[in-house]
Design a protein around this motif. Structure first.
Motif, short mmCIF file in Angstrom:
data_model
loop_
_atom_site.label_atom_id
_atom_site.label_comp_id
_atom_site.label_asym_id
_atom_site.label_seq_id
_atom_site.Cartn_x
_atom_site.Cartn_y
_atom_site.Cartn_z
N UNK A 1 0.96 -0.91 0.00
CA UNK A 1 0.01 0.00 -0.01
C UNK A 1 1.09 1.33 -0.06
N UNK A 2 1.67 1.54 -1.37
CA UNK A 2 2.71 2.51 -0.88
C UNK A 2 2.03 3.82 -1.53
N UNK A 3 3.23 4.90 -1.86
CA UNK A 3 2.67 6.26 -2.23
C UNK A 3 3.17 6.24 -3.73
N UNK A 4 2.40 6.87 -4.65
CA UNK A 4 2.66 7.04 -5.98
C UNK A 4 3.91 8.00 -5.99
N UNK A 5 5.07 8.02 -6.54
CA UNK A 5 6.22 8.65 -6.99
C UNK A 5 6.57 9.01 -8.40
N UNK A 6 7.26 9.83 -8.42
CA UNK A 6 7.70 10.45 -9.99
C UNK A 6 8.29 8.95 -10.76
N UNK B 1 -7.78 10.17 13.37
CA UNK B 1 -8.44 10.94 12.28
C UNK B 1 -7.24 11.37 11.01
N UNK B 2 -6.01 11.83 11.67
CA UNK B 2 -4.97 12.12 11.04
C UNK B 2 -4.45 11.07 10.18
N UNK B 3 -4.46 9.84 10.79
CA UNK B 3 -3.96 8.50 10.17
C UNK B 3 -4.81 8.41 9.02
N UNK B 4 -6.27 8.31 9.31
CA UNK B 4 -7.20 8.05 8.23
C UNK B 4 -6.98 8.96 7.01
N UNK B 5 -7.01 10.45 7.32
CA UNK B 5 -6.73 11.12 6.21
C UNK B 5 -5.42 11.08 5.32
N UNK B 6 -4.61 10.79 6.13
CA UNK B 6 -3.13 10.57 5.35
C UNK B 6 -3.29 9.26 4.44
N UNK B 7 -3.66 8.28 5.09
CA UNK B 7 -4.00 7.16 4.14
C UNK B 7 -4.96 7.23 3.05
N UNK C 1 -5.42 10.11 1.38
CA UNK C 1 -4.88 10.86 0.41
C UNK C 1 -3.84 10.23 -0.39
N UNK C 2 -3.08 9.13 0.37
CA UNK C 2 -2.07 8.33 -0.07
C UNK C 2 -2.77 7.33 -1.35
N UNK C 3 -3.74 6.79 -0.98
CA UNK C 3 -4.54 5.89 -1.90
C UNK C 3 -4.89 6.53 -3.01
N UNK C 4 -5.58 7.74 -2.83
CA UNK C 4 -6.12 8.66 -3.88
C UNK C 4 -5.17 9.10 -4.99
N UNK C 5 -3.89 9.40 -4.45
CA UNK C 5 -2.91 9.83 -5.10
C UNK C 5 -2.62 8.66 -6.29
N UNK C 6 -2.49 7.51 -5.50
CA UNK C 6 -2.07 6.28 -6.34
C UNK C 6 -2.97 6.04 -7.35
N UNK C 7 -4.34 6.04 -6.88
CA UNK C 7 -5.50 5.72 -8.02
C UNK C 7 -5.34 6.60 -9.03
N UNK C 8 -5.26 7.94 -8.78
CA UNK C 8 -5.09 8.72 -9.97
C UNK C 8 -4.04 8.82 -10.65
#
Length: 295
Positions: A185-190, A246-252, A254-261
């Motif tokens: 479950x990783x972050x999307x990078x360049x 709450x902060x954990x949920x928001x960060x997770x 956002x990371x998933x949304x960026x990957x999907x996008x």
């Protein structure tokens, strides 16, 4: 030692009724439908189909537009690209290990490929090494690949470097293939964007994320957890803090949304597998989504 492929087939039988298995099987086959001399079957015409494929005699008999489908005569290659860094040894959302889910996903897709006469190859790696298994079409070969995945992932192993594994795939895979990336479950990078873009230009690429565990103890698990990447513990009292949750949920999210996008922008169909019980249905949606996107 239990055979990995036998466990995969047992899981497919337990968690999917017959119709779902047939649909999963059919969705894999439909990815490779092409024009050749080998007639397969008829199906109802759908917007986007080639009018040249309409069988007018069958249409006249059934009063419904029907098109001919053909099986591509050539053999296809399924390349499994697996993140085998130590993050994949962590606990998944369902409580099992991510490595078990990765083996299940690879096993299901590899089994479908071998059933259709296709060949399966493997690239698995971390920041220190990339394992390459040549393509093969037997169940014994698939069993060997699943064992390599299982053995490569260790909590004491090197860190993940999926970009490095993808770069190797770009260099080595010259012949067109269906590439399935199985990752954390990783972050999307360049770097991911660059290597995936090059892969997608030559091959058909699918993406499967293995879901992270819920670290915030919402399922009643109040054990102290230790991150496999950092080795730092997360005390139970912090995991029960509402603000931190709450902060954990928001960060997770956002990371998933960026990957999907990012994947969507490249035209790569993706899903997230969170547990064994829903894996079959999730993979079915992935294959169906990919088939629809190709029309």
């Amino acid at each position: 030692m239990e055979r990995r492929l036998r466990k995969v087939r047992t899981t497919m039988s337990i968690h999917a009724h017959r119709r779902t298995l047939e649909l999963l099987d059919g969705e894999y086959a439909s990815i490779h439908h092409g024009r050749s001399h080998d007639f397969d079957d008829l199906r109802e015409y759908q917007p986007g189909d080639d009018v040249k494929d309409i069988d007018w005699k069958a249409t006249a008999r059934s009063h419904v537009p029907l098109i001919k489908r053909y099986i591509a005569s050539r053999q296809h290659t399924l390349l499994l690209v697996v993140d085998s860094g130590r993050n994949m040894a962590a606990t998944a959302e369902s409580g099992t290990t991510k490595s078990e889910l990765a083996v299940l996903v690879a096993g299901v897709l590899g089994y479908l490929a071998t059933r259709h006469g296709d060949r399966v190859a493997l690239l698995a790696g971390d920041e220190q090494r990339v394992l390459h298994e040549q393509e093969g079409g037997s169940e014994a070969h698939l069993e060997r690949l699943l064992r390599r995945i299982d053995e490569a992932i260790s909590v004491d192993g090197p860190r993940s470097s999926l970009a490095q594994v993808l770069e190797t795939a770009v260099r080595r895979m010259r012949r067109r293939a269906l590439v399935v990336v199985i990752a954390d479950d990783l972050a999307y990078t360049h770097d991911l964007d660059v290597h995936l873009g090059r892969l997608q230009a030559r091959h058909e690429v699918l993406w499967v994320s293995i879901g992270d565990a819920d670290l915030m103890a919402r399922r009643g698990d109040h054990r102290e957890l230790v991150g496999v990447e950092s080795g730092i513990g997360l005390p139970p009292f912090l995991r029960r803090d509402r603000g931190l949750r709450r902060a954990f949920d928001e960060a997770s999210a956002e990371r998933r949304a960026r990957l999907e996008e990012g994947l969507r922008s490249l035209g790569i169909a993706s899903v997230r597998v969170a547990e064994e019980a829903t894996a079959i249905g999730t993979l079915f949606r992935l294959l169906e989504r990919h088939r629809r996107a190709r029309r």
